[in-house]
Design an enzyme around this catalytic site. Structure first.
Site: not given
Ligand code: NAD
Length: 319
Positions: A149, A184-185, A207, A273
């Site tokens: 999604c 890069r999650s 990341d 996002f």
């Molecule tokens: P996660 O913690 O699994 O992944 C975070 C990623 O960001 C990792 O790849 C990490 O290495 C990178 N990162 C963190 N700090 C960094 C920096 N300073 N520089 C470069 N890269 C950095 O989180 P996630 O599940 O991917 O979620 C991320 C965000 O997206 C959250 O705020 C979550 O709420 C949001 N999200 C939004 C939606 C939506 O529909 N809008 C859906 C899912 C997640």
């Protein structure tokens, strides 16, 4: 002072899907007189998940779906509850609010959700198809594969913003575009970078550890994206990647993180996002188009995925 560009809200994008979604729901009146049923499983006390559930429920009901939030007090009972919903013919879609255990068991639970009801598109088969740029589940190309999604929502936002060039052949519509994705999650950043590269873009996937380049190669010679390691993360390298980037997408889950505005090329498109605001106000002095959040589009894609699953089940005579 007047700003050179515009801020685009997710609601403007999600509104363009209302007609398509509601008319499909209407066409299912015979099979689903009260609307297709989405079941959400909540087994944590995360207020953010609660909010997302609330929001999903409201959107569902406004578009003719039914939504049922099933709270599971004891985490160890969640697997059985999912299996029961898998078996229940009245349930059309299932989603789980993660984290539940907050470890690898969550990935296991994700795969317990039946492929036929996985509205979030997190099933391994869907992921593998996406990474391999395969659009259908069957050889006859009757059953469309489902995309996760949030990455799909970002793609749809980029279509709305006309970054996808509809004059180019389908599948190559990002040819010549450079994108930076900061995250890069396995849930969002990596699949998103793969989707964009599969559509022809050059993607810098950033990341906390390193920076990678996703492309289909010179002249888009490969059928699916290839990945190249560029080296450990540094601000210098990030700056270099951004110098000619047309699109910058952020998803850093931190309140304090702000993407350096000075790295943004004049007139680039910026999309965030993360639930935190990763760009500060000054982004508006640089970006042509700025999208501060994407959640509403994600929910539209969830419902669109659900209708596609119902369609697939109809075609397989499972409904
Ligand atoms: P996660 O913690 O699994 O992944 C975070 C990623 O960001 C990792 O790849 C990490 O290495 C990178 N990162 C963190 N700090 C960094 C920096 N300073 N520089 C470069 N890269 C950095 O989180 P996630 O599940 O991917 O979620 C991320 C965000 O997206 C959250 O705020 C979550 O709420 C949001 N999200 C939004 C939606 C939506 O529909 N809008 C859906 C899912 C997640």
């Amino acid at each position: 002072s007047t700003k050179p560009g515009r801020t685009i809200l997710a609601s403007s994008v999600s509104n363009t899907y209302v007609d398509e979604i509601t008319s499909k729901v209407e066409s299912l009146r015979k099979e689903r007189p009260n609307g297709p049923l989405l079941v959400g499983f909540l087994a944590n006390d995360d207020p953010a998940a609660e909010m997302y559930a609330n929001w999903t429920s409201k959107t569902c009901e406004s578009m003719g779906f039914r939504y049922e939030l099933r709270r599971v007090e004891e985490k160890d009972f969640l697997e059985e509850a999912i299996i029961e919903a898998n078996r229940d013919n009245a349930v059309d879609g299932i989603m789980v609010y993660f984290p539940v255990f907050g470890n690898a068991q969550d990935q296991y639970l994700q795969q317990v959700v039946s492929r036929e009801k996985d509205v979030e598109g997190l099933n391994h088969v869907y992921y593998q198809n996406m990474y391999h740029n395969i659009r259908y589940l069957d050889d006859k190309q009757q059953l469309k594969s489902i995309l996760p999604c949030t990455p799909l929502a970002v793609v749809k936002i980029m279509e709305y913003l006309k970054i996808y060039n509809s004059l180019l052949p389908q599948g190559n519509r990002l040819y010549g575009k450079k994108c930076v994705v900061v995250n890069r999650s396995e849930i969002v950043g990596r699949p998103l970078s793969a989707l964009l590269a599969n559509d022809g873009a050059i993607v810098y996937s950033v990341d906390i550890n390193n920076i990678q380049k996703f492309t289909r190669g010179e002249g888009l010679k490969f059928q699916k994206h290839q990945v190249e390691d560029l080296g450990p993360f540094s601000n210098e390298m990030l700056k270099e990647c951004c110098a000619d980037a047309d699109v910058i997408i952020t998803g850093v889950p931190s309140e304090s993180y702000k993407f350096p505005t000075e790295y943004i090329k004049e007139g680039a498109v910026c999309i965030n996002f993360s639930s935190n605001k990763n760009f500060d106000e000054s982004v508006k002095s640089k970006a042509s188009l700025y999208v501060p959040s994407t959640g509403k589009v994600t929910i539209s894609m969830l419902l669109r995925n659900m209708l596609r699953l119902v369609e697939n089940r109809q075609k397989m005579n499972l409904l």
